[in-house]
Structure formats: structure tokens, C-alpha cells
Design a protein around this motif. Structure first.
Motif, PDB file in Angstrom:
ATOM      1  N   GLU A 194       8.817   8.986  -8.979  1.00  0.00           N
ATOM      2  CA  GLU A 194       8.905   8.966  -7.523  1.00  0.00           C
ATOM      3  C   GLU A 194       9.620   7.715  -7.028  1.00  0.00           C
ATOM      4  OE1 GLU A 194       7.743  11.593  -6.024  1.00  0.00           O
ATOM      5  OE2 GLU A 194       5.785  12.209  -6.788  1.00  0.00           O
ATOM      6  N   GLY A 195      10.177   7.806  -5.828  1.00  0.00           N
ATOM      7  CA  GLY A 195      10.849   6.658  -5.226  1.00  0.00           C
ATOM      8  C   GLY A 195      11.869   7.116  -4.212  1.00  0.00           C
ATOM      9  N   ILE A 196      12.464   6.162  -3.529  1.00  0.00           N
ATOM     10  CA  ILE A 196      13.432   6.494  -2.481  1.00  0.00           C
ATOM     11  C   ILE A 196      14.735   6.985  -3.124  1.00  0.00           C
ATOM     12  CG2 ILE A 196      12.399   4.798  -0.929  1.00  0.00           C
ATOM     13  CD1 ILE A 196      14.824   2.981  -1.426  1.00  0.00           C
ATOM     14  N   ALA A 206       7.009   1.225   2.897  1.00  0.00           N
ATOM     15  CA  ALA A 206       5.634   1.123   3.433  1.00  0.00           C
ATOM     16  C   ALA A 206       4.933   2.474   3.351  1.00  0.00           C
ATOM     17  CB  ALA A 206       5.674   0.623   4.880  1.00  0.00           C
ATOM     18  N   ALA A 207       5.700   3.558   3.576  1.00  0.00           N
ATOM     19  CA  ALA A 207       5.092   4.900   3.494  1.00  0.00           C
ATOM     20  C   ALA A 207       4.625   5.173   2.062  1.00  0.00           C
ATOM     21  CB  ALA A 207       6.098   5.956   3.946  1.00  0.00           C
ATOM     22  N   TYR A 208       5.446   4.831   1.070  1.00  0.00           N
ATOM     23  CA  TYR A 208       5.033   5.025  -0.340  1.00  0.00           C
ATOM     24  C   TYR A 208       3.773   4.206  -0.638  1.00  0.00           C
ATOM     25  CZ  TYR A 208       8.786   7.902  -2.334  1.00  0.00           C
ATOM     26  OH  TYR A 208       9.609   8.953  -2.664  1.00  0.00           O
ATOM     27  N   GLU A 209       3.782   2.945  -0.200  1.00  0.00           N
ATOM     28  CA  GLU A 209       2.608   2.083  -0.476  1.00  0.00           C
ATOM     29  C   GLU A 209       1.346   2.704   0.100  1.00  0.00           C
ATOM     30  OE1 GLU A 209       2.698  -1.854  -1.017  1.00  0.00           O
ATOM     31  OE2 GLU A 209       4.320  -1.226  -2.363  1.00  0.00           O
ATOM     32  N   THR A 215      15.188   5.143   6.077  1.00  0.00           N
ATOM     33  CA  THR A 215      14.874   4.665   4.717  1.00  0.00           C
ATOM     34  C   THR A 215      14.139   3.313   4.756  1.00  0.00           C
ATOM     35  OG1 THR A 215      17.072   3.707   4.474  1.00  0.00           O
ATOM     36  CG2 THR A 215      16.767   5.901   3.592  1.00  0.00           C
ATOM     37  N   ALA A 216      14.394   2.534   5.820  1.00  0.00           N
ATOM     38  CA  ALA A 216      13.716   1.239   5.940  1.00  0.00           C
ATOM     39  C   ALA A 216      12.201   1.407   6.018  1.00  0.00           C
ATOM     40  CB  ALA A 216      14.230   0.490   7.169  1.00  0.00           C
ATOM     41  N   LEU A 276       5.149  11.720   5.832  1.00  0.00           N
ATOM     42  CA  LEU A 276       4.409  10.703   6.598  1.00  0.00           C
ATOM     43  C   LEU A 276       5.401   9.857   7.403  1.00  0.00           C
ATOM     44  CD1 LEU A 276       1.924   8.856   7.280  1.00  0.00           C
ATOM     45  CD2 LEU A 276       2.501   7.564   5.227  1.00  0.00           C
ATOM     46  N   ALA A 277       6.516   9.467   6.777  1.00  0.00           N
ATOM     47  CA  ALA A 277       7.516   8.637   7.464  1.00  0.00           C
ATOM     48  C   ALA A 277       8.149   9.385   8.634  1.00  0.00           C
ATOM     49  CB  ALA A 277       8.586   8.181   6.476  1.00  0.00           C
TER      50      ALA A 277
END
Ligand code: ADP
Ligand code: TYD
Length: 206
Positions: free
Chosen positions: A11-13, A158-161, A153-154, A104-105
């Protein structure tokens, strides 16, 4: 005797290196004698193909996007279960955590998205490739599309965290953060160590 393989979600951006890692990790595990196979989300199935086609459409309501991504995951469950039956490790290039974080983002309540994902196979391990959006954006062509705008994307790290914290509380999965600003070889080494440790733990030598 293993009746069910291990599901590892990468997972990741965008441009954090997921596709690069999944290809290299599949090859490295296979070379080490661990039968591994890759899959990806959005899938190549009918709903995944449609979802991919709307990733440029910024007018599609966030709820509709969330419903579609969850529908794609459900539609692919039987194919995923088949892979898990046949292979020791299934590596998924994006899975539930990406859906939770991206939607969520976009303002979707994580509890709502979780309810849409009830019944999906939970990963045994999440590998989260953590990299700053500004570093990822410099890898390749300029980013385009609904989920690739810099202002969006910025907000993703925080959304992943937040989603990792949410899932860590409620799910049995293991979460490993990998510094994806490091060279690919370093990322691969960290991923191999995490998967091998899990494989040994789940199938200890008698
Ligand atoms: N650790 C890394 N350091 C620098 N560049 C990388 C790294 N991992 C991947 N890349 C490059 O970044 C780009 C995006 O990688 P990719 O694996 O397609 O990312 P993703 O699947 O997360 O979108 C590709 O050009 C790839 O070669
Ligand atoms: C899996 C998933 C992806 N996405 C988004 C993240 C990406 O920006 C976009 C496309 O995924 P991406 O990994 O870029 O696929 P590909 O490289 O094959 O086009 O889909 C969601 O919004 N929700 C989800 O549940």
C-alpha cells in the motif's frame, strides 16, 4: 499443511513504488522457494476496469467512487481465494488500506467504508510504502487525474496514518512501514524480511 496462503497488501500513494516492489518481491520470493503470485487493485475485472476509467472524472461523487472500489474488491474475492488456495503468498498491489485512505481523504467516513468491506479477506500483512508526495511526484510524468492532484495527494500521508491506526486497533494484521524514499533495493530488502518472517511464523519447521 497450509490450506490458505498469506495475503500481503502493498500500500501507499501513487508512485511510492508499489508496482516495482510487487514485481521484484514476487521474483525474489519465488527464487527463495516461496510460491508467490501477484494481483492488483483496481482489478482488471469489469468493475475494476470501470473504476479505472472514472479515475479522471472529478465530478463523480465521493460516495459513488467508494461504492465502486468496494464492489470491485468484492467481485474479485473468489479469484483471490483461488490464488490463496494455490499459492503460499499472494501479493496485492493496493488493497483495502488504500481504499480506506483514499476515500477517507475524499471525505468518506471510515466506518461507512469498513461496512462496505465486510466479508472481504483481511490481509495477514500490510507493507506500507511511506514517501512524501513531493518526492513521489518527481518520479515520472506529471501526475494527472482525480486522485493525483497535488492538493489531494498532500492529504494522503495523514489519511494513511489514521487508517493504519484504525485498522491496527481492530484487525489481527501486521503493519510494516517501509521508507520508500530509499532506493528500490533497500525497499525490497525490508519487504523480503517482513514476508519471510511471517511465512516462517505461520509455518514453523517441525
Ligand atoms: N525506491 C524508489 N526510488 C526511486 N524511484 C522509484 C523507487 N521505486 C520505484 N521507483 C520509480 O518510480 C516510478 C513509480 O513506481 P511504481 O512502482 O510504478 O509506483 P506505484 O505503483 O506506487 O505507482 C517508476 O518510474 C519506478 O521506476
Ligand atoms: C484500490 C483503490 C484505488 N483507488 C485509487 C488510487 C489510485 O489513484 C487509483 C488508480 O490506482 P493505481 O494503483 O494508480 O492503478 P493503475 O496504476 O493500475 O492505474 O485508484 C481508490 O481510490 N480506491 C481504492 O480502493
Amino acid at each position: 499443511m497450509i490450506s490458505d496462503g498469506l495475503l500481503v497488501a502493498v500500500e501507499g500513494i501513487d508512485r511510492s513504488g508499489k508496482t516495482t516492489l510487487v514485481a521484484a518481491l514476487t521474483a525474489a520470493l519465488t527464487a527463495a522457494g516461496i510460491d508467490a503470485v501477484a494481483r492488483s487493485e483496481p482489478s482488471r475485472g469489469p468493475i475494476g476496469a470501470f473504476f479505472r476509467s472514472i479515475t479522471v472524472d472529478t465530478s463523480l461523487p465521493a460516495t459513488a467512487a467508494a461504492l465502486l472500489s468496494a464492489a470491485d474488491r468484492h467481485e474479485q474475492q473468489s479469484a483471490l481465494h483461488m490464488q490463496l488456495t494455490r499459492h503460499r503468498v499472494v501479493l496485492s498491489d493496493r488493497y483495502y488500506l488504500s481504499g480506506l485512505a483514499y476515500h477517507l481523504a475524499e471525505g468518506i467516513d471510515p466506518a461507512f467504508y469498513r461496512s462496505l468491506n465486510e466479508g472481504i479477506r483481511r490481509p495477514d500483512l500490510y507493507l506500507h510504502l511511506a514517501v512524501a508526495p513531493a518526492i513521489a511526484a518527481n518520479r515520472g510524468e506529471p501526475l494527472q487525474g482525480r486522485w493525483e492532484q497535488p492538493t489531494f495527494t498532500a492529504t494522503l500521508p495523514a489519511a494513511y496514518e489514521r487508517c493504519i491506526a484504525l485498522l491496527s486497533e481492530s484487525e489481527a494484521a501486521r503493519f510494516i512501514d517501509i521508507d520508500a524514499a530509499q532506493p528500490s533495493a533497500h525497499v525490497l530488502g525490508a519487504a523480503i524480511a517482513a514476508v519471510e518472517a511471517l511465512a516462517v511464523e505461520r509455518n514453523p519447521t517441525p
